[in-house]
Design a protein around this motif. Structure first.
Motif, short mmCIF file in Angstrom:
data_model
loop_
_atom_site.label_atom_id
_atom_site.label_comp_id
_atom_site.label_asym_id
_atom_site.label_seq_id
_atom_site.Cartn_x
_atom_site.Cartn_y
_atom_site.Cartn_z
N GLN A 1 0.81 -1.21 0.00
CA GLN A 1 0.00 0.00 0.00
C GLN A 1 0.85 1.27 0.00
O GLN A 1 0.34 2.36 -0.22
N ALA A 2 2.16 1.14 0.24
CA ALA A 2 3.00 2.33 0.41
C ALA A 2 3.97 2.55 -0.75
O ALA A 2 4.33 3.68 -1.04
N LEU B 1 7.93 5.63 2.09
CA LEU B 1 8.27 4.89 3.30
C LEU B 1 7.63 5.48 4.55
O LEU B 1 7.46 4.78 5.55
N SER B 2 7.26 6.75 4.52
CA SER B 2 6.59 7.33 5.69
C SER B 2 5.25 6.66 5.94
O SER B 2 4.70 6.75 7.05
N ASP B 3 4.72 5.97 4.92
CA ASP B 3 3.39 5.36 5.06
C ASP B 3 3.44 3.86 5.35
O ASP B 3 2.41 3.18 5.29
N ILE B 4 4.62 3.34 5.66
CA ILE B 4 4.67 1.91 5.98
C ILE B 4 3.92 1.64 7.28
O ILE B 4 3.84 2.51 8.16
N LYS C 1 5.63 -7.02 3.28
CA LYS C 1 6.65 -6.36 2.49
C LYS C 1 6.60 -6.88 1.05
O LYS C 1 6.35 -8.06 0.81
N MET C 2 6.84 -5.97 0.11
CA MET C 2 6.66 -6.25 -1.32
C MET C 2 7.95 -5.96 -2.07
O MET C 2 8.76 -5.13 -1.66
#
Length: 603
Positions: free
Chosen positions: A163-164, A168-171, A193-194
């Protein structure tokens, strides 16, 4: 091999890397030991990697139940690489390393990238271990990093989430404290994790995942932004303080494989942490050990990411050069068309090889200018890493600043223009280039990933114009300009004087555009054309590389065919490429808002 001759020239005649042996860290080495390392890596790449490049492209990783199955050639290649000692080539003797200069490590690894980029993707292990050596505890270094360097274990970096993406601020991967442990503060991780390269396989006994996650506050909420991100070691199989496997599987589950356009031989995964498929020690969540201080994970991971970005630039470069070598061989052997002296239409004349046509020479020169210029840039950056680590205080600080400015270019410029080189290689092959009978279509597919890998083109451009050229009052950009101006001054009294004058004008344009972009102080205006800015500054940097390399050819055997060819590639870059910066810099200088202000309804 053409690559070896080019490396020898750039390393020894241009960069003078043999002079590094005067430094204490490298005192046991000589030109002979450097050559021996290059010889070994060239041989392993030729025997264990190159013959199987098509194999790993067509026999993609697949799932057999819960296990990833790879062709046996992948295991054999990695084993040969690990046994060569290259995983720890730049590390201390005390931990089994060779204390090689980083520039030699980068040059030696280029053989593997050219031979098969999919198989050579295991080089992430070195970056993972290096990050732990820089920021891990003594026991974390001993247990995890050392076992990555010796080849027992592999390593990954786990940043992106479905989704992020790159934000990285949205992990949302969560790390909940789980007590103390000799291996570090212990946490339970849950999340997804993708895009994890080499995220699961059976070719090593363990995989060490470096995972970015957030530690919840007292209210149970995850902190906002990147300052709340911490770094964790999450092994696939749990280990004890001696590095022995305990027999317990950590709760890291393979959720699926990504099937990509290129790099098909590299396992690329979606991993679920703490989903409960492998319950461990009676509690939910994958066990992870925090590296360093809380909230500094991104800073620690950037140690690995910066090395990875230079490595991606080198990967793109070697794919560009591999296509160049293939299309050069094809152009030398393929007859088609008639001599242009007779108008090119006299069917009574014998056919000529296509390399005799001016447009084919144009495409070959472009590939040579892109590929060899990018190789020079990446080796120059690798040489700066050595300067940062072993030079005097002033030299080390200057190397640090230059690397800050050059790293986005060293990653992105080869990713864009060596991809263009691959496109030209296909064009030279004609219709055959579009078929799998020839390797150039695979080189193009493999290279297309590199504009996305380790931060997209747009992200690198924002970093360059938004931060790197302005950091410390613009000192890094000023330092870069000073290095370029010194090269211009040295070339002014030689046969390269015209090129030097052209570069001086291009540098002035770039510096003026940098200032004009930020004239209003509004980031939305300054950064609206960050990518054209990066393309232009990248071209200025590559022109500098070529001018400096051309000067080195004059100091060496100036009339050798190889050095005449290098100066021709430099001339091509100055005549055909450097003039392109005018259009790129115009929109930057004028803060053109055509793209930024486009209403989405108009699309």
């Amino acid at each position: 091999m053409a690559l070896r001759a080019t490396l020898d020239f750039l390393l020894y005649d241009w960069l003078q890397v043999q002079s590094l042996t005067a430094r204490g860290r490298f005192a046991d080495h000589s030109r002979e030991t450097f050559d021996a390392v290059l010889d070994t890596c060239e041989r392993i790449a030729r025997e264990k990697y190159a013959p199987f490049n098509r194999t790993v492209d067509t026999q993609e990783p697949r799932l057999d139940g819960e296990k990833v199955v790879l062709p046996e050639c992948t295991r054999a290649a990695r084993l040969a690489y690990a046994e060569s000692g290259m995983l720890g080539a730049a590390q201390d003797y005390a931990i089994g390393g060779m204390q090689l200069p980083y520039v030699l490590e980068a040059a030696a690894n280029s053989f593997f990238a050219a031979a098969s980029i999919s198989i050579s993707a295991h080089l992430l292990t070195t970056g993972s271990a290096s990050a732990l050596m820089a920021h891990g505890s003594a026991l974390q270094k001993e247990v995890f990093a050392h076992n990555e360097f010796n080849g027992r274990w592999a390593g990954t970096m786990c940043l992106s989430e479905p989704q992020a993406g790159s934000s990285l601020s949205d992990i949302t991967t969560r790390a909940t404290p789980d007590g103390d442990d000799p291996l570090g503060p212990r946490y339970r991780l849950t999340g997804n994790k993708m895009w994890i390269s080499a995220g699961d396989h059976e070719i090593t006994e363990n995989i060490v995942h470096l995972v970015l996650a957030k530690i919840p506050g007292d209210d149970g909420r995850l902190p906002a932004g990147v300052k709340g991100i911490s770094l964790f070691i999450v092994p696939k199989h749990l280990v004890d303080v001696h590095g022995a496997l305990t027999g317990e599987r950590n709760d890291v589950a393979l959720a699926g494989l990504n099937h990509k356009l290129g790099w098909r031989g590299t396992t690329n995964t979606l991993l679920n942490f703490g989903e409960g498929r492998y319950p461990v020690r009676g509690a939910a969540g994958a066990i992870g050990y925090r590296v360093g201080e809380p909230g500094r994970g991104l800073q620690y991971m950037f140690h690995m990411m910066n090395e990875a970005r230079i490595a991606i630039g080198m990967a793109a470069t070697m794919l560009g050069l591999a296509g160049y070598y293939a299309s050069l061989d094809y152009a030398r052997s393929r007859p088609q068309g008639r001599p242009m002296e007779a108008g090119g239409k006299d069917a009574t004349q014998p056919q000529v090889r296509i390399i005799e046509h001016a447009d084919v020479k144009r495409m070959l020169l472009a590939q040579k200018a892109y590929g060899e210029g990018a190789l020079a840039l990446n080796l120059y950056c690798a040489r700066l890493v050595d300067e940062q680590h072993t030079g005097g205080p002033q030299a080390a600080d200057e190397a640090r600043l230059l690397l800050e400015v050059l790293t986005p270019i060293a990653k992105s410029w080869p990713s864009e223009f060596c991809l263009e080189a691959n496109s030209l290689a296909i064009q030279i092959h004609g219709g055959y280039g579009y078929t799998r009978e020839f390797p150039v279509e695979q080189y193009w597919r493999d290279n297309r990933l590199n504009m996305i890998h380790e931060g997209t083109h747009g992200i690198q451009a924002l970093d360059l114009l938004g931060r790197k050229v302005r950091m410390e009052g613009g000192r890094g950009l000023q330092l870069l300009a000073g290095r370029i101006e010194a090269c211009i001054e040295a070339a002014a009294g030689t046969e390269l004087a015209d090129a030097a004058a052209q570069l001086a004008g291009a540098l002035r344009q770039a510096l003026q555009a940098t200032e004009a972009a930020w004239a209003t102080g509004r980031p939305a205006e300054a950064l609206a054309n960050a990518v054209p800015y990066m393309q232009a500054l990248g071209h200025v940097v590559l022109a500098w590389m070529w001018l400096d390399v051309a000067q080195a050819t004059l100091r060496a055997d100036a009339q050798s065919p190889a050095n005449v060819g290098r100066r021709a590639a430099a001339r091509y870059f100055f005549h055909y490429e450097l003039p392109r910066i005018g259009a790129w810099l115009r929109v930057v200088r004028e803060r053109d808002m055509t793209c930024a202000e486009m209403d989405e309804a108009g699309f």
